[in-house]
Structures are given as structure tokens and as C-alpha cells.
Design a protein around this motif. Structure first.
Motif, PDB file in Angstrom:
ATOM      1  N   VAL A 122      19.535 -45.325   4.289  1.00  0.00           N
ATOM      2  CA  VAL A 122      18.950 -43.900   4.443  1.00  0.00           C
ATOM      3  C   VAL A 122      19.617 -42.527   3.491  1.00  0.00           C
ATOM      4  N   GLN A 123      18.588 -41.726   2.836  1.00  0.00           N
ATOM      5  CA  GLN A 123      18.864 -41.365   2.061  1.00  0.00           C
ATOM      6  C   GLN A 123      19.403 -40.276   2.508  1.00  0.00           C
ATOM      7  N   ARG A 124      20.383 -38.991   1.347  1.00  0.00           N
ATOM      8  CA  ARG A 124      21.118 -38.249   1.767  1.00  0.00           C
ATOM      9  C   ARG A 124      20.518 -37.433   2.693  1.00  0.00           C
ATOM     10  N   ASN A 125      19.620 -36.811   2.317  1.00  0.00           N
ATOM     11  CA  ASN A 125      19.019 -35.773   3.014  1.00  0.00           C
ATOM     12  C   ASN A 125      18.949 -35.883   4.384  1.00  0.00           C
ATOM     13  N   ASP A 126      18.212 -37.192   4.849  1.00  0.00           N
ATOM     14  CA  ASP A 126      18.168 -37.754   5.931  1.00  0.00           C
ATOM     15  C   ASP A 126      19.798 -37.501   6.450  1.00  0.00           C
ATOM     16  N   LEU A 127      20.481 -38.132   6.305  1.00  0.00           N
ATOM     17  CA  LEU A 127      21.660 -38.746   6.646  1.00  0.00           C
ATOM     18  C   LEU A 127      22.238 -36.990   7.236  1.00  0.00           C
ATOM     19  N   GLN A 128      21.790 -36.367   5.982  1.00  0.00           N
ATOM     20  CA  GLN A 128      22.240 -34.562   6.807  1.00  0.00           C
ATOM     21  C   GLN A 128      21.468 -34.361   7.742  1.00  0.00           C
ATOM     22  N   ARG A 129      20.513 -34.696   8.410  1.00  0.00           N
ATOM     23  CA  ARG A 129      19.368 -33.767   9.174  1.00  0.00           C
ATOM     24  C   ARG A 129      19.739 -35.089  10.678  1.00  0.00           C
ATOM     25  N   CYS A 130      20.522 -36.552  10.300  1.00  0.00           N
ATOM     26  CA  CYS A 130      20.954 -36.902  11.285  1.00  0.00           C
ATOM     27  C   CYS A 130      22.008 -35.672  12.009  1.00  0.00           C
ATOM     28  N   ARG A 131      23.317 -35.050  10.324  1.00  0.00           N
ATOM     29  CA  ARG A 131      23.808 -34.830  10.924  1.00  0.00           C
ATOM     30  C   ARG A 131      24.391 -33.482  11.881  1.00  0.00           C
ATOM     31  N   ASP A 132      22.943 -32.853  11.137  1.00  0.00           N
ATOM     32  CA  ASP A 132      22.618 -31.204  12.098  1.00  0.00           C
ATOM     33  C   ASP A 132      22.279 -31.567  13.160  1.00  0.00           C
ATOM     34  N   LEU A 133      21.396 -32.539  13.559  1.00  0.00           N
ATOM     35  CA  LEU A 133      20.589 -33.179  15.344  1.00  0.00           C
ATOM     36  C   LEU A 133      22.086 -33.376  16.014  1.00  0.00           C
ATOM     37  N   GLY A 134      22.669 -33.848  15.481  1.00  0.00           N
ATOM     38  CA  GLY A 134      23.831 -34.270  16.193  1.00  0.00           C
ATOM     39  C   GLY A 134      25.208 -32.908  16.403  1.00  0.00           C
ATOM     40  N   ARG A 135      25.623 -31.748  16.216  1.00  0.00           N
ATOM     41  CA  ARG A 135      25.847 -30.594  15.755  1.00  0.00           C
ATOM     42  C   ARG A 135      25.099 -29.822  17.038  1.00  0.00           C
ATOM     43  N   SER A 136      23.778 -29.503  16.649  1.00  0.00           N
ATOM     44  CA  SER A 136      23.049 -29.453  17.458  1.00  0.00           C
ATOM     45  C   SER A 136      22.477 -29.136  18.514  1.00  0.00           C
TER      46      SER A 136
END
Length: 146
Positions: A122-136
Motif C-alpha cells: 500500500v503506497q504511502r499516500n494511501d496509508l496517509q488517507r487511511c490514517r486520516d479516515l481513522g482520525r476523522s
């Protein structure tokens, strides 16, 4: 993807978020949670067998007991993802859950037998999107927005 989402959820020190494998989650775990982030690979156009078994095992014991709670989903797919998304959404509709964020579909591009069978990165930017979703999701639950 699930680990990244959990990491994002824990950016808020007050977060009670936890991650469970679908095979380990029980109706009691679902009752104890204020909201849900369902993370699944898409296999053959649907959620994974393990995720399907979780929903089969928990659906009726929770029917009428978790209505109105928020949920979101994150799906790892080759080139599509909408099949798994639709399956999760149908189950969530039956439980009367409320979608609190658009589905996050991470497409790996795996569409040949060799690519499908290979480990996925999983690409770094997609992992960031996952972190953002979890945070939200965690922040929305913490603030009582959903």
C-alpha cells in the motif's frame, strides 16, 4: 490499512479505538463500540470470506441494537472495490448504521494472476488517507458529531 487507520484514531489521546480481526470480533465488541470502521480486501468482487463470516455471525444478534451508530469503510482492491463497498453498505443499512465518511477504496492495480497472487504494498499516500479516515472517525465520535 487497518493499522494506519488505528494509528490515526490514536492521534487523539482520548481515543478508545481498537482494532479487531473480523474472526475475533463478537456481537459484544460491536455493542461496546460507539462506531465502526470496517476494513476489508475485495476478493472476487466482494468482501473477504473472513469479513463475510463476521457479518453472518453478528448480523442477527445485533439487529435492532446498534441503530444510528456511525460507520465508514476502507477497502483494498485490485481495480474496483465497489462490490465490497456495496456489500458492506447493504449490511450497514440492515443494521440502520449511518455512514459518516465516504468509502476509502485503495486500488493496487493487481489485475493479472501474478499480480493478484503477489504480496501487496500500500503506497504511502494511501496509508496517509487511511490514517486520516481513522482520525476523522475517532474525532467525530469523540466530539459527538456522530
Amino acid at each position: 490499512m487497518a493499522a494506519a487507520a488505528l494509528s490515526g484514531a490514536h492521534e487523539d489521546q482520548d481515543s478508545a479505538a481498537r482494532s479487531l480481526r473480523a474472526s475475533d470480533a463478537t456481537p459484544g465488541d460491536m455493542l461496546a463500540a460507539a462506531g465502526y470502521l470496517f476494513v476489508s480486501p475485495e476478493n472476487l468482487g466482494t468482501i473477504s470470506g473472513e469479513m463475510k463470516e463476521f457479518f453472518d455471525r453478528c448480523y442477527y444478534p445485533l439487529l435492532g441494537r446498534i441503530e444510528g451508530r456511525g460507520y465508514a469503510s476502507a477497502i483494498a482492491a485490485g481495480n474496483a472495490g465497489q462490490g465490497a463497498e456495496a456489500q458492506i453498505d447493504r449490511i450497514a443499512t440492515g443494521w440502520r448504521l449511518r455512514r459518516v465518511a465516504p468509502s476509502l477504496i485503495v486500488r493496487t492495480g493487481a489485475d493479472t494472476p501474478v499480480a493478484i497472487l503477489a504480496p501487496k504494498l500500500v503506497q504511502r499516500n494511501d496509508l496517509q488517507r487511511c490514517r486520516d479516515l481513522g482520525r476523522s472517525v475517532a474525532m467525530g465520535l469523540h466530539l459527538g458529531i456522530f
